[in-house]
Design a protein around this motif. Structure first.
Motif, PDB file in Angstrom:
ATOM      1  N   CYS A 110      -2.903   3.636  -2.909  1.00 37.51           N
ATOM      2  CA  CYS A 110      -2.752   2.662  -3.988  1.00 37.51           C
ATOM      3  C   CYS A 110      -2.373   1.326  -3.379  1.00 37.51           C
ATOM      4  CB  CYS A 110      -1.661   3.102  -4.963  1.00 37.51           C
ATOM      5  SG  CYS A 110      -1.969   4.681  -5.754  1.00 37.51           S
ATOM      6  N   ILE A 111      -3.079   0.283  -3.758  1.00 39.13           N
ATOM      7  CA  ILE A 111      -2.795  -1.060  -3.258  1.00 39.13           C
ATOM      8  C   ILE A 111      -2.469  -1.953  -4.441  1.00 39.13           C
ATOM      9  CG2 ILE A 111      -3.723  -3.060  -2.028  1.00 39.13           C
ATOM     10  CD1 ILE A 111      -5.523  -1.160  -0.477  1.00 39.13           C
ATOM     11  N   SER A 112      -1.350  -2.650  -4.335  1.00 43.22           N
ATOM     12  CA  SER A 112      -0.975  -3.576  -5.401  1.00 43.22           C
ATOM     13  C   SER A 112      -0.700  -4.952  -4.817  1.00 43.22           C
ATOM     14  CB  SER A 112       0.240  -3.053  -6.165  1.00 43.22           C
ATOM     15  OG  SER A 112       1.328  -2.872  -5.297  1.00 43.22           O
ATOM     16  N   CYS A 113      -0.890  -5.968  -5.646  1.00 40.53           N
ATOM     17  CA  CYS A 113      -0.694  -7.363  -5.255  1.00 40.53           C
ATOM     18  C   CYS A 113       0.292  -8.009  -6.229  1.00 40.53           C
ATOM     19  CB  CYS A 113      -2.009  -8.126  -5.338  1.00 40.53           C
ATOM     20  SG  CYS A 113      -3.395  -7.315  -4.523  1.00 40.53           S
ATOM     21  N   CYS A 114       1.075  -8.938  -5.718  1.00 36.27           N
ATOM     22  CA  CYS A 114       2.012  -9.665  -6.581  1.00 36.27           C
ATOM     23  C   CYS A 114       2.264 -11.039  -5.954  1.00 36.27           C
ATOM     24  CB  CYS A 114       3.310  -8.877  -6.749  1.00 36.27           C
ATOM     25  SG  CYS A 114       4.083  -8.379  -5.202  1.00 36.27           S
ATOM     26  N   TYR A 150      -9.780   0.078  -3.997  1.00 35.05           N
ATOM     27  CA  TYR A 150      -9.100   1.356  -3.796  1.00 35.05           C
ATOM     28  C   TYR A 150      -8.617   1.979  -5.096  1.00 35.05           C
ATOM     29  CZ  TYR A 150      -9.054   1.376   1.290  1.00 35.05           C
ATOM     30  OH  TYR A 150      -9.428   1.441   2.603  1.00 35.05           O
ATOM     31  N   GLN A 151      -8.898   1.356  -6.217  1.00 40.74           N
ATOM     32  CA  GLN A 151      -8.384   1.845  -7.494  1.00 40.74           C
ATOM     33  C   GLN A 151      -8.793   3.297  -7.761  1.00 40.74           C
ATOM     34  OE1 GLN A 151      -9.365  -0.714 -10.757  1.00 40.74           O
ATOM     35  NE2 GLN A 151      -7.810   0.142 -12.077  1.00 40.74           N
ATOM     36  N   GLU A 190       0.855  -1.180   0.000  1.00 44.03           N
ATOM     37  CA  GLU A 190       0.000   0.000   0.000  1.00 44.03           C
ATOM     38  C   GLU A 190       0.890   1.228   0.000  1.00 44.03           C
ATOM     39  OE1 GLU A 190      -3.210   0.013   2.941  1.00 44.03           O
ATOM     40  OE2 GLU A 190      -2.787  -2.110   3.273  1.00 44.03           O
ATOM     41  N   VAL A 191       0.573   2.161  -0.856  1.00 42.45           N
ATOM     42  CA  VAL A 191       1.301   3.427  -0.918  1.00 42.45           C
ATOM     43  C   VAL A 191       0.298   4.526  -0.598  1.00 42.45           C
ATOM     44  CG1 VAL A 191       2.705   4.953  -2.356  1.00 42.45           C
ATOM     45  CG2 VAL A 191       2.814   2.475  -2.704  1.00 42.45           C
ATOM     46  N   LEU A 192       0.575   5.250   0.498  1.00 42.99           N
ATOM     47  CA  LEU A 192      -0.322   6.306   0.958  1.00 42.99           C
ATOM     48  C   LEU A 192       0.393   7.651   0.836  1.00 42.99           C
ATOM     49  CD1 LEU A 192      -0.346   3.739   3.220  1.00 42.99           C
ATOM     50  CD2 LEU A 192      -2.475   4.885   3.710  1.00 42.99           C
ATOM     51  N   VAL A 193      -0.260   8.621   0.220  1.00 44.23           N
ATOM     52  CA  VAL A 193       0.318   9.957   0.105  1.00 44.23           C
ATOM     53  C   VAL A 193      -0.320  10.821   1.190  1.00 44.23           C
ATOM     54  CG1 VAL A 193       0.705  11.951  -1.390  1.00 44.23           C
ATOM     55  CG2 VAL A 193       0.623   9.651  -2.382  1.00 44.23           C
ATOM     56  N   LYS A 194       0.501  11.234   2.166  1.00 50.61           N
ATOM     57  CA  LYS A 194       0.033  12.034   3.297  1.00 50.61           C
ATOM     58  C   LYS A 194       0.726  13.390   3.266  1.00 50.61           C
ATOM     59  CE  LYS A 194      -1.151   8.206   6.266  1.00 50.61           C
ATOM     60  NZ  LYS A 194      -1.162   7.766   7.654  1.00 50.61           N
ATOM     61  N   ASP A 248       2.808  14.689   5.183  1.00 46.26           N
ATOM     62  CA  ASP A 248       4.235  14.647   5.538  1.00 46.26           C
ATOM     63  C   ASP A 248       5.053  13.740   4.622  1.00 46.26           C
ATOM     64  OD1 ASP A 248       3.104  12.305   6.499  1.00 46.26           O
ATOM     65  OD2 ASP A 248       4.386  12.231   8.270  1.00 46.26           O
ATOM     66  N   GLY A 249       4.475  13.247   3.556  1.00 46.30           N
ATOM     67  CA  GLY A 249       5.215  12.437   2.603  1.00 46.30           C
ATOM     68  C   GLY A 249       4.520  11.126   2.257  1.00 46.30           C
ATOM     69  N   ILE A 250       5.249  10.277   1.562  1.00 42.78           N
ATOM     70  CA  ILE A 250       4.710   8.983   1.123  1.00 42.78           C
ATOM     71  C   ILE A 250       4.979   7.944   2.204  1.00 42.78           C
ATOM     72  CG2 ILE A 250       4.872   7.167  -0.616  1.00 42.78           C
ATOM     73  CD1 ILE A 250       5.674   9.324  -2.626  1.00 42.78           C
ATOM     74  N   HIS A 251       3.953   7.173   2.554  1.00 41.95           N
ATOM     75  CA  HIS A 251       4.051   6.109   3.546  1.00 41.95           C
ATOM     76  C   HIS A 251       3.770   4.780   2.859  1.00 41.95           C
ATOM     77  CE1 HIS A 251       3.804   8.642   7.312  1.00 41.95           C
ATOM     78  NE2 HIS A 251       3.571   9.527   6.357  1.00 41.95           N
ATOM     79  N   TYR A 252       4.372   3.717   3.402  1.00 48.84           N
ATOM     80  CA  TYR A 252       4.215   2.384   2.834  1.00 48.84           C
ATOM     81  C   TYR A 252       3.726   1.418   3.902  1.00 48.84           C
ATOM     82  CZ  TYR A 252       7.061   4.186  -0.970  1.00 48.84           C
ATOM     83  OH  TYR A 252       7.545   4.929  -2.014  1.00 48.84           O
TER      84      TYR A 252
END
Length: 139
Positions: A94-98, A82-83, A55-59, A61-65
């Protein structure tokens, strides 16, 4: 006889693939992708958690993972749900799976394309089984 042996060997190959375990990076709300180091590697639950999630979150104070193991069903539902929020802007999620080992880590640089053809990878068990088949009589 050969068909019987082939069937048995195919069954062994299938059984060997049943207990799949993947490794993923796991962390909560880290900044700057800091959790892509060996101390954050975990073994996921066998036959349950078959994917890695990122998960990539834009807050402000910056980008969090956030990174974790996940079941394919849960991960794919979350990523599609969440697309619409995956914009890259403030408050984006953004949530990605692999499904390959440590695939929720940093992006790897792609190697330059080579002109030489690549050969398929074969594991030791397959080579052993093929060698045994060659020794069997045709009748």
């Amino acid at each position: 006889m050969r068909l019987l042996v082939l069937s048995a060997l195919f069954g062994v190959l299938l059984d060997a693939g049943d207990a799949l375990q993947i490794q993923c990076y796991q962390c909560e709300e880290m900044k700057h992708n800091d959790c892509s180091t060996p101390e954050f590697i975990v073994n996921c639950t066998v036959n349950v958690q078959d994917m890695c999630q990122k998960e990539v979150l834009v807050k402000p104070d910056g980008i969090h993972y956030r990174k974790s193991c996940a079941s394919s069903g849960a991960c794919l539902i979350a990523s599609s749900g969440y697309q619409q929020f995956c914009t890259g802007k403030l408050n984006s999620v953004c949530i990605s799976c692999c499904n390959t080992p440590l695939c929720n880590g940093p992006r790897r640089k792609r190697p330059a394309p080579s002109a030489a053809p690549t050969s398929p990878k074969t594991n030791g068990l397959e080579l052993l089984l093929l060698s045994l088949l060659m020794l069997l009589p045709l009748t």
